[in-house]
Design an enzyme around this catalytic site. Sequence first.
Site, mmCIF file in Angstrom:
data_model
loop_
_atom_site.group_PDB
_atom_site.id
_atom_site.type_symbol
_atom_site.label_atom_id
_atom_site.label_comp_id
_atom_site.label_asym_id
_atom_site.label_seq_id
_atom_site.Cartn_x
_atom_site.Cartn_y
_atom_site.Cartn_z
ATOM 1 N N CYS A 2 0.836 -1.180 0.000
ATOM 2 C CA CYS A 2 0.000 0.000 0.000
ATOM 3 C C CYS A 2 0.880 1.242 0.000
ATOM 4 O O CYS A 2 2.020 1.209 0.438
ATOM 5 C CB CYS A 2 -0.954 0.075 1.184
ATOM 6 S SG CYS A 2 -2.032 -1.323 1.359
ATOM 7 N N ARG A 27 3.484 -0.103 -5.085
ATOM 8 C CA ARG A 27 3.284 -0.681 -3.761
ATOM 9 C C ARG A 27 1.929 -1.384 -3.633
ATOM 10 O O ARG A 27 1.688 -2.095 -2.654
ATOM 11 C CB ARG A 27 3.365 0.416 -2.694
ATOM 12 C CG ARG A 27 4.683 1.139 -2.667
ATOM 13 C CD ARG A 27 4.656 2.223 -1.628
ATOM 14 N NE ARG A 27 4.635 1.663 -0.303
ATOM 15 C CZ ARG A 27 5.703 1.547 0.476
ATOM 16 N NH1 ARG A 27 6.861 1.970 0.053
ATOM 17 N NH2 ARG A 27 5.616 1.022 1.661
ATOM 18 N N TRP A 74 -3.068 -2.556 -1.532
ATOM 19 C CA TRP A 74 -2.788 -3.967 -1.809
ATOM 20 C C TRP A 74 -3.562 -4.716 -0.719
ATOM 21 O O TRP A 74 -3.193 -4.676 0.448
ATOM 22 C CB TRP A 74 -1.293 -4.238 -1.732
ATOM 23 C CG TRP A 74 -0.946 -5.654 -2.070
ATOM 24 C CD1 TRP A 74 -0.752 -6.164 -3.322
ATOM 25 C CD2 TRP A 74 -0.749 -6.745 -1.156
ATOM 26 N NE1 TRP A 74 -0.448 -7.500 -3.233
ATOM 27 C CE2 TRP A 74 -0.441 -7.884 -1.929
ATOM 28 C CE3 TRP A 74 -0.804 -6.867 0.234
ATOM 29 C CZ2 TRP A 74 -0.188 -9.129 -1.361
ATOM 30 C CZ3 TRP A 74 -0.554 -8.109 0.797
ATOM 31 C CH2 TRP A 74 -0.254 -9.227 -0.003
ATOM 32 N N ASN A 98 -1.284 1.754 5.910
ATOM 33 C CA ASN A 98 -0.473 0.644 5.368
ATOM 34 C C ASN A 98 -0.268 -0.350 6.485
ATOM 35 O O ASN A 98 -0.077 0.058 7.630
ATOM 36 C CB ASN A 98 0.940 1.115 5.003
ATOM 37 C CG ASN A 98 0.970 1.903 3.738
ATOM 38 O OD1 ASN A 98 -0.042 2.047 3.070
ATOM 39 N ND2 ASN A 98 2.137 2.431 3.422
ATOM 40 N N GLY A 99 -0.197 -1.631 6.153
ATOM 41 C CA GLY A 99 0.126 -2.626 7.175
ATOM 42 C C GLY A 99 -1.103 -3.336 7.681
ATOM 43 O O GLY A 99 -2.169 -3.313 7.043
ATOM 44 N N GLU A 478 14.915 -18.757 -9.554
ATOM 45 C CA GLU A 478 14.595 -17.390 -9.967
ATOM 46 C C GLU A 478 13.807 -17.405 -11.286
ATOM 47 O O GLU A 478 12.861 -16.631 -11.461
ATOM 48 C CB GLU A 478 15.899 -16.589 -10.084
ATOM 49 C CG GLU A 478 15.777 -15.162 -10.585
ATOM 50 C CD GLU A 478 14.931 -14.249 -9.707
ATOM 51 O OE1 GLU A 478 14.488 -14.659 -8.619
ATOM 52 O OE2 GLU A 478 14.678 -13.112 -10.146
ATOM 53 N N LYS A 482 10.159 -15.787 -11.679
ATOM 54 C CA LYS A 482 9.876 -14.727 -12.667
ATOM 55 C C LYS A 482 8.709 -15.137 -13.566
ATOM 56 O O LYS A 482 7.818 -14.330 -13.837
ATOM 57 C CB LYS A 482 11.094 -14.452 -13.559
ATOM 58 C CG LYS A 482 12.238 -13.703 -12.951
ATOM 59 C CD LYS A 482 12.040 -12.212 -12.839
ATOM 60 C CE LYS A 482 11.570 -11.851 -11.447
ATOM 61 N NZ LYS A 482 12.580 -11.701 -10.452
ATOM 62 N N GLU A 485 5.326 -15.039 -11.556
ATOM 63 C CA GLU A 485 4.783 -13.738 -11.177
ATOM 64 C C GLU A 485 4.375 -12.914 -12.390
ATOM 65 O O GLU A 485 3.437 -12.127 -12.307
ATOM 66 C CB GLU A 485 5.719 -12.966 -10.241
ATOM 67 C CG GLU A 485 6.943 -12.367 -10.820
ATOM 68 C CD GLU A 485 7.724 -11.515 -9.796
ATOM 69 O OE1 GLU A 485 8.939 -11.488 -9.905
ATOM 70 O OE2 GLU A 485 7.114 -10.873 -8.915
ATOM 71 N N HIS A 501 13.373 -37.785 -7.200
ATOM 72 C CA HIS A 501 12.823 -37.988 -5.850
ATOM 73 C C HIS A 501 11.373 -37.505 -5.744
ATOM 74 O O HIS A 501 10.877 -37.298 -4.643
ATOM 75 C CB HIS A 501 13.719 -37.298 -4.819
ATOM 76 C CG HIS A 501 15.123 -37.822 -4.845
ATOM 77 N ND1 HIS A 501 15.446 -39.079 -4.395
ATOM 78 C CD2 HIS A 501 16.271 -37.285 -5.319
ATOM 79 C CE1 HIS A 501 16.743 -39.286 -4.578
ATOM 80 N NE2 HIS A 501 17.265 -38.213 -5.131
ATOM 81 N N LYS A 600 5.361 -4.032 -5.270
ATOM 82 C CA LYS A 600 6.812 -3.959 -5.336
ATOM 83 C C LYS A 600 7.451 -4.053 -3.957
ATOM 84 O O LYS A 600 8.444 -4.721 -3.766
ATOM 85 C CB LYS A 600 7.211 -2.643 -6.021
ATOM 86 C CG LYS A 600 8.709 -2.438 -6.183
ATOM 87 C CD LYS A 600 9.254 -3.363 -7.238
ATOM 88 C CE LYS A 600 10.737 -3.219 -7.413
ATOM 89 N NZ LYS A 600 11.297 -4.397 -8.100
HETATM 90 O O1 M6R Z 1 12.605 -5.300 -1.864
HETATM 91 P P1 M6R Z 1 13.062 -6.699 -1.583
HETATM 92 O O2 M6R Z 1 14.266 -7.082 -2.404
HETATM 93 O O3 M6R Z 1 13.300 -6.976 -0.134
HETATM 94 O O4 M6R Z 1 11.872 -7.619 -2.064
HETATM 95 C C1 M6R Z 1 11.885 -8.996 -1.840
HETATM 96 C C2 M6R Z 1 10.824 -9.685 -2.658
HETATM 97 O O5 M6R Z 1 9.554 -9.229 -2.312
HETATM 98 C C3 M6R Z 1 11.015 -9.463 -4.171
HETATM 99 O O6 M6R Z 1 12.289 -9.846 -4.578
HETATM 100 C C4 M6R Z 1 9.964 -10.234 -4.963
HETATM 101 O O7 M6R Z 1 10.182 -11.600 -4.833
HETATM 102 C C5 M6R Z 1 10.004 -9.799 -6.432
HETATM 103 N N1 M6R Z 1 8.693 -9.402 -6.858
HETATM 104 C C6 M6R Z 1 10.471 -10.863 -7.345
HETATM 105 O O8 M6R Z 1 10.546 -10.421 -8.659
#
Ligand code: M6R
Length: 605
Positions: A2, A27, A74, A98-99, A478, A482, A485, A501, A600
């Site tokens: 947020c 955010r 969010w 926020n939070g 990774e 990617k 998401e 396994h 983000k």
């Molecule tokens: O800002 P940060 O690097 O601490 O964020 C960590 C994760 O939230 C962030 O890397 C998230 O996994 C990304 N959206 C991946 O692309």
Amino acid sequence: MCGIIGIASNKPVSINIINSLKKLEYRGYDSAGLATLNNNKIDEKKCTGRVEELEKILFKSPSEGNLGIGHVRWATHGVPNEINAHPHSTEIVSVVHNGIIENSDELKKKLEIKGLRFKSQTDTEVITLLITEALKKYDPLESVFSTLKQLKGSFALGIIFKDNKNIIIGARRGSPLAVGYAQDEKYLGSDSYALKSMTNKISYLDDGDLCVLTKDNVEFYDEKKKKINKKIYNLSDDKNTSEKGDYKNFMSKEIFEQPITAKNCINEYIDSLKKDINIYNFPIQPNNINKIVLVGCGTAYHSCLVAKYWFEELTNIDVDIDIASEFRYRKLKFNSQNLYIFVSQSGETADTAAALDLCKKNKVKTCSIINSVESTIARNSDWVLPIHAGPEIGVASTKAFLGQMIVLYILCLKLAKSRQDIEDKDYQLFLERLKLIPDAIKKTLKIESSIQSMAKEFIDAKGSMFLGRGYSFPIALEGALKLKELSYLHAEGYPAGEMKHGPLALIEEGLPVIVIAPKDKYYEKTLSNMQEVIARGGKILFISDYKKELINENVRFGVTVPFLDNLLSPILLTIPIQLLAYHVALLKGCDIDKPRNLAKSVTVE
Ligand code: M6R
């Protein structure tokens, strides 16, 4: 998660609130809203979806007023709809938040017993009603203090009051909050990025702090209600990196600027004249480090995992690695000779920040590897190693991942050299090879058209797998993250040797399996694992730094990246998996910079 903005001014604020909310959309972007004070009334406007929708509403029915708050959401409590969007207002008070308020159910029951009714499903409305009740007895400041005392959780708030036309109150507990200063205008923001177009003078609230803004002045209080002073920081100007330029979206810009990201980062840390790395003032003497503990979330965690392999290969230091949300609740044996390293792009990730706080409470030495140097995590660490990547706007982390890996590699080399775990000639060789990385990335980016063809193989896929061993295992994780998401396609990342396994059961005719196999000590073994997949009908997409004719009826596609050194292979092999996720998402028509359900900066736990 947020985003909060608040502006107290001597002129109408709604346009600047909208512009700031657009910046804050990274955010959270499932709903948006604002409230201004106009004609002795709180004028609240909200919508589901993006800030653009809110802008359309304002176009038809403008919000007047020289003071206001805005929010992008969010969703945590309650679905993303207009009622649950912030601000949450009564006739006399309006709140953005926020939070999470952890005891909101309990507080809600108490308020309902008093006869109060809730409109939304949010935890935020509890705050609005508590302040409204408190205002019957107290002034705004005291009402907020008395409300804060009742709240449990981690949050940041922005509050305006119908009967106190000049003030915005901000409060921070856990979630970040910043204040900005300009002539005849003061700002409240959940981060400095949203305020940058209006001012470069910023102060940060610490946990428990509260601030009262008017257009002319800002007062700060600590949790004991004592007035305090705050340092004012001058922010650097990152204009070039915060604009999209000619790129279709921020993600493609951020992928393609990685040669520069790498160059900036390497130039910051490598002194070519002295042929050495500019890292000094270790919080623990390198020879006395007992263990390195690496902590991060999501992509940042994957960079920690790559680093674990580097530290193990090049130093004699023991390494532990953890996901921050697990680390913070584990029963850990803290050791003052361990170096705890926190990796984060934003520096505001709630779990990583809490893991760092836990270390601080246990009085151990902390280091952060951070992109946003003005962030909470950077400010709370004993030692900060910035990655110098510039603002990363796309929700999917790309150039920050690259920067994190480079800084971790540089730190590893410096430690290995300082402890004499590696010989000087090897140190020099590794530094020379590292300097070749920016050009090698530039060359790697030329594989884009092959990746575009590869991406078509995913259009009708039900899922996919990414396999790698050694340094390529984190890159497989990774790659899967990617793809998930960005394209919402199910993807699993696995160590190739682990397939038999269990996960091998997932392989069926035509399932895309991305095999990441640089020519390292695992190469032959990975090829054997690949054969096991081929035998079960998997469609192999092969990524390597070794040019061998592998394409046959079993291997649908192959791309080759330049070879520099086995140690550096994870950095170069990252480029194809970023491009792949990007092109699959593009073909599927997904929102590249703002994937669904994500944000983000993850400032809730
Ligand atoms: O800002 P940060 O690097 O601490 O964020 C960590 C994760 O939230 C962030 O890397 C998230 O996994 C990304 N959206 C991946 O692309």
